[in-house]
Design an enzyme around this catalytic site. Sequence first.
Site, PDB file in Angstrom:
ATOM      1  N   GLU A 296      88.877   8.247 -17.996  1.00  0.00           N
ATOM      2  CA  GLU A 296      90.283   7.805 -17.919  1.00  0.00           C
ATOM      3  C   GLU A 296      91.174   8.535 -18.930  1.00  0.00           C
ATOM      4  O   GLU A 296      91.730   7.912 -19.843  1.00  0.00           O
ATOM      5  CB  GLU A 296      90.375   6.293 -18.128  1.00  0.00           C
ATOM      6  CG  GLU A 296      89.645   5.495 -17.064  1.00  0.00           C
ATOM      7  CD  GLU A 296      89.992   4.010 -17.095  1.00  0.00           C
ATOM      8  OE1 GLU A 296      90.745   3.576 -17.993  1.00  0.00           O
ATOM      9  OE2 GLU A 296      89.524   3.289 -16.195  1.00  0.00           O
ATOM     10  N   GLU A 510      83.996   2.814 -11.971  1.00  0.00           N
ATOM     11  CA  GLU A 510      84.056   1.502 -12.622  1.00  0.00           C
ATOM     12  C   GLU A 510      84.824   0.572 -11.709  1.00  0.00           C
ATOM     13  O   GLU A 510      85.797   0.981 -11.061  1.00  0.00           O
ATOM     14  CB  GLU A 510      84.819   1.528 -13.957  1.00  0.00           C
ATOM     15  CG  GLU A 510      84.101   2.116 -15.131  1.00  0.00           C
ATOM     16  CD  GLU A 510      84.949   2.055 -16.400  1.00  0.00           C
ATOM     17  OE1 GLU A 510      85.770   1.123 -16.571  1.00  0.00           O
ATOM     18  OE2 GLU A 510      84.799   2.974 -17.222  1.00  0.00           O
TER      19      GLU A 510
HETATM   20  C1  NOJ Z   1      88.211   0.956 -17.967  1.00  0.00           C
HETATM   21  C2  NOJ Z   1      87.724   1.534 -19.267  1.00  0.00           C
HETATM   22  O1  NOJ Z   1      87.051   2.740 -19.009  1.00  0.00           O
HETATM   23  C3  NOJ Z   1      86.806   0.576 -20.011  1.00  0.00           C
HETATM   24  O2  NOJ Z   1      86.557   1.116 -21.267  1.00  0.00           O
HETATM   25  C4  NOJ Z   1      87.459  -0.798 -20.088  1.00  0.00           C
HETATM   26  O3  NOJ Z   1      86.696  -1.674 -20.843  1.00  0.00           O
HETATM   27  C5  NOJ Z   1      87.630  -1.323 -18.675  1.00  0.00           C
HETATM   28  N1  NOJ Z   1      88.547  -0.443 -17.986  1.00  0.00           N
HETATM   29  C6  NOJ Z   1      88.185  -2.754 -18.619  1.00  0.00           C
HETATM   30  O4  NOJ Z   1      89.444  -2.787 -19.163  1.00  0.00           O
END
Ligand code: NOJ
Length: 607
Positions: A296, A510
Amino acid sequence: MPSMRRKCGLNHLRGALVLLLASTKALAQTTTSSATASTAASTTSIYISYSTGTATSETTPTSAPFPPVGSIPRDYSPSGLENIWSLVGTVTAPPFTTTPVPTASVILPSPPPPLYPTWYAPEPSAIFPNYKLPKGFKFGVATAAYQVEGAVKNEGKGPSVWDWASRQPDAIVDNSTADITDLHYFLYKEDAARMAALGVNAHSFSISWARIYPFGAADSPVNQAGLSHYSDVIDYHWSLGIEPVVTLFHWDTPLALVAYYGGFTSSQIVDDFVNYAKTVFQAYNGRVNTWYTFNEPRVYCSELGGYPFNTSFAPGINASTAPYQCYYNLLNAHAGAVKAFRAMGISGEIAFKNDDFVGQPWRANSTEDVEAVERHAAFQIGVFSNPVYTTGDWPEIVKETIPESYLPRFTEQQMQDLLGSADFFAIDSYRSMLIAAPPNGIASCMSNMSDPLWPACNSIEFYDSNAGWALGPSADPQEDSWLEATPQTLRYSLQQLHERWPTNKMYISEFGFAEPYEAERKDMFRITEDSTRTNYYMTYLGEALQSIYEDGIPLMGTFSWSIVDNAEWSSGFSTRFGIQYVNYTTLERTYKRSALALSEFFMAHLQ
Ligand code: NOJ
């Protein structure tokens, strides 16, 4: 900001620590703590109580200002490292510093009764039962080094920006640090065993750059202990049939690089990142099939413009320019790492993890909202994915809006290196929302750099424009400013991504949900009954099956965030995203309903 909830932080990590271990023998061999054994209901393993003595994660946030960038000399000696650590302050040591080896298999708890009558909602195995997942599909879970590892100063690791940021006053909602968090650094075998028991076949985790290079820099020493650690982690996962999926960077920049030159706001980061990437590629070549350079990037770079990172700017950088300098340097670092990956003949596939979504217009008949969707797509995803997948350059919309003094333009060579520098497309697809034009119109926003919506000039709406209904169930109030469960948007979302940035393979790298008020629940039977999260996962996966079979989306894996509750950045431990509960006093893990539902779904749909 919601009131500070200390109950789930690490503040109570005093007295007995309980750890899931296989045997008292293993304890005697692997820890220095005194122990007594007791049995636990949900597994056949034996839980060992630890007396931790002085262990505590109570923090006093440091308030010393960050030293002027460049004022700390590059001293790569142990005392030089201590000097960098002194920017962080005191760190809580973990209660034990070796890895217990589980010798008994983990037994899953008996399945819970159906969440709803099955005439209302099918059980996980009965969701589109004739749609099987393609062969090789990854039933994945995801974690990130800073959020789960703990042991932040063990085995030679240098400090990262988040070790520092978590100590800045009011930076973390519950004043917690991730000094210990899940202690996955030492409990990775236990965690892998608990994944294997669910049938998980892939774990996407990140490597901490500051464990491999404590000072981060290309001319600084490698930490062999860090390299050996991840080597063991990779091998252990394979030994249980779990494929390790490796991310090189999940936001934890070595703090030394910020002190030397301002981290990702300086082009000096490119060579240092590429050098780190090459070291890791070389070390694990042939044992990792799927790699990510960056997690991200847009979110990470945007963070740099805000507190507490805005207190560590290099000369010439400010809150307005920092994110864009970061975009540029980070993309060049990605391209450099992929070029090296290919030149070195490293096996496997490589990409980076996008976040967010394209979206749909908020108001049905608004041409400005349609335009706003294009801006959203360009600024949230295209800004990193156009250079890599389609054009080699920033999206036109972005270039029209952000001047070169903020966002540097690529050279011909950089564009060539960027275009094609990914083998597949990965999206952290938590949600998709409605997009509206700014109230004062797009043109007026674009021409006014002080407009709060500049430069993207669009806003995200969480409810429909007619009756005001939400798009889906809200997440925990700590996260509801961005997260609603929106399974009905997933197919459209994947189609849009696939059309705009086409590849032969996609991963949902994710997805996950913060169960409302979970951190406030006290009884285990309330905590494990994470019904909103379970519905989230099951409805998303039902939509994912339809994406594959009805829309032809080449989806080859989904990664649930996260296998355990963990340190959720500035929300600390006040939000929980885990499919397993973690008791931060004992470090014991407990499966929630969502974990068992995912297991049942995948066991019925994998081939
Ligand atoms: C995406 C992120 O990569 C991760 O680090 C984070 O904990 C999650 N979103 C939830 O917010």
